[in-house]
Design an enzyme around this catalytic site. Structure first.
Site: not given
Length: 410
Positions: A271, A279, A314
């Site tokens: 991860d 973001n 992700e």
């Protein structure tokens, strides 16, 4: 009428009618592919030209003679334009008015000045024989479309034969004109019969070739669409890694083999750290770019049997057959250091990137879900212990499975 009945022109008209009908069907089934529309127009224009010329033979009308010759040349030119369109080349539209206009000028002069029919035959044959040369060169030298290459060669050779026969016909016309030979009825003339015996079959063979070209392109396109559809079913569109569905299928197969052969197999849940913050600060477009960079960073680090898949968002999953936990840990730590050292920038602003990973080795009785569950537990521990690290699941080292707790820490 009896002369027309026994004339090869009637046979030629029937062959052209068959070509025109077939070309219309080809255009209908191959839409919106480029090229067949020109071949359909070519077939019907040729028929119109031949019918006008037959009308001239019956009535002796100069107008029908001029329009018949012009129509036949226009049909031949349209056929060639279809080849250029099919191959995606610029259309030499000038060949239609140039060939038709030049023929009409000589044809009108023939009637006004009481010209020689052999000379007029030579002019027509010269124009018709030279028309295909551009397309012939293109067909024989173009290698851009490998799927249609064999049919291109067939069309090129057919047009070369047509051009050669037609120019030979023109030579005989000029020869008879220079020798001032007496007029011979068309159905008894070698120059008249030459194209019907040889050039027209070559034209039919050329149409068969363009039909094959079209069908080969349709088949190649269908295969391409099919491969793209299979790829979309198994690949992540953004990173071009395998997707979750494809991963599960491969993991089931490799896990069953590993347990059956008592060979090691490891699975890592990976991860990206603080990806939501990335973001929010840099935008989703930049986030997508980072995901692609991360996926590309594994190139050269994995064996052919290893599988890296995008699990969602992700999250990534790394499947390592024939690899124990110690070997897998070394690989993940090396990859983690490589990602952390990557120079990722949003403009001039450096953007740090790290990942956390949970690693689990297959054990007796495992299925894909239980293996993923243990790797997720290890990932949860890596996240809650500060991120940017790899944790290996070990028996008794973890509490009950946290489910989606790791997700809340990301």
């Amino acid at each position: 009428m009896l002369a027309i009945y026994f004339s090869p022109m009637l046979l030629g008209l029937m062959l052209l009618l068959a070509i025109a009908v077939a070309a219309t069907a080809l255009w209908y089934v191959s839409r919106p592919y480029a090229g067949p529309a020109f071949w359909m127009a070519s077939g019907w224009t040729l028929i119109l030209g031949v019918m006008l010329f037959i009308g001239f033979m019956v009535t002796g009308s100069p107008v029908l003679n001029v329009l018949g010759n012009a129509g036949q040349l226009a049909g031949e030119a349209l056929f060639l334009l279809g080849i250029f369109r099919f191959l995606g080349r610029p259309l030499p539209l000038w060949i239609v008015p140039a060939s038709v206009g030049l023929m009409m000028a000589f044809n009108i002069r023939y009637w006004v000045v009481d010209g020689n029919s052999d000379f007029l035959l030579g002019v027509y044959s010269t124009i018709a024989g030279l028309l295909p040369l551009q397309a012939i060169w293109l067909l024989l030298h173009s290698r851009a479309d490998r799927a249609t290459r064999p049919a291109q060669l067939l069309v090129g050779v057919s047009l070369l034969l047509y051009s050669g026969v037609t120019l030979l016909r023109g030579y005989h016309g000029y020869h008879d004109w220079l020798l001032d030979r007496p007029y011979i009825p068309p159905h008894q003339s070698f120059s008249y019969l030459l194209p019907y015996n040889f050039a027209l079959p070559a034209l039919v063979m050329g149409f068969v070739g363009v039909t094959l070209m079209t069908m080969q392109r349709i088949l190649a396109s269908s295969r391409e669409h099919e491969e793209r559809a299979q790829r979309l079913a198994t690949r992540d569109e953004l990173t071009d890694l395998l997707n979750r569905r494809a991963l599960n299928a491969i993991a089931e197969r490799d896990l069953a083999r590993a347990l059956r052969q008592q060979q090691p197999l490891c699975l890592a849940f990976i991860d990206l750290d603080h990806f939501k913050r990335l973001n929010d600060n840099h935008g989703h477009s930049f986030g997508d770019q980072v995901l692609r960079i991360f996926a590309d960073s594994w190139q050269g680090q994995l064996r052919a049997s290893d599988v890296l898949a995008r699990y969602g968002g992700e999250e990534f999953v790394l499947l390592l057959p024939d690899t124990d936990a110690g070997e897998a840990r070394i690989l993940l730590d090396r990859a983690r250091a490589s990602v952390a050292a990557a120079d990722i920038r949003d403009g001039d602003v450096p953007v740090p990137l790290t990942f956390s990973a949970g690693l689990a080795q297959a054990q007796a009785g495992d299925d894909v879900d239980s293996l993923l569950g243990r790797a997720d537990q290890a990932l949860y521990r890596a996240k809650t212990s500060g991120r940017d690290q790899v944790f290996v699941w070990e028996p008794g080292a973890f509490a009950a499975a946290p489910g989606t707790q790791a997700s809340s820490q990301r």
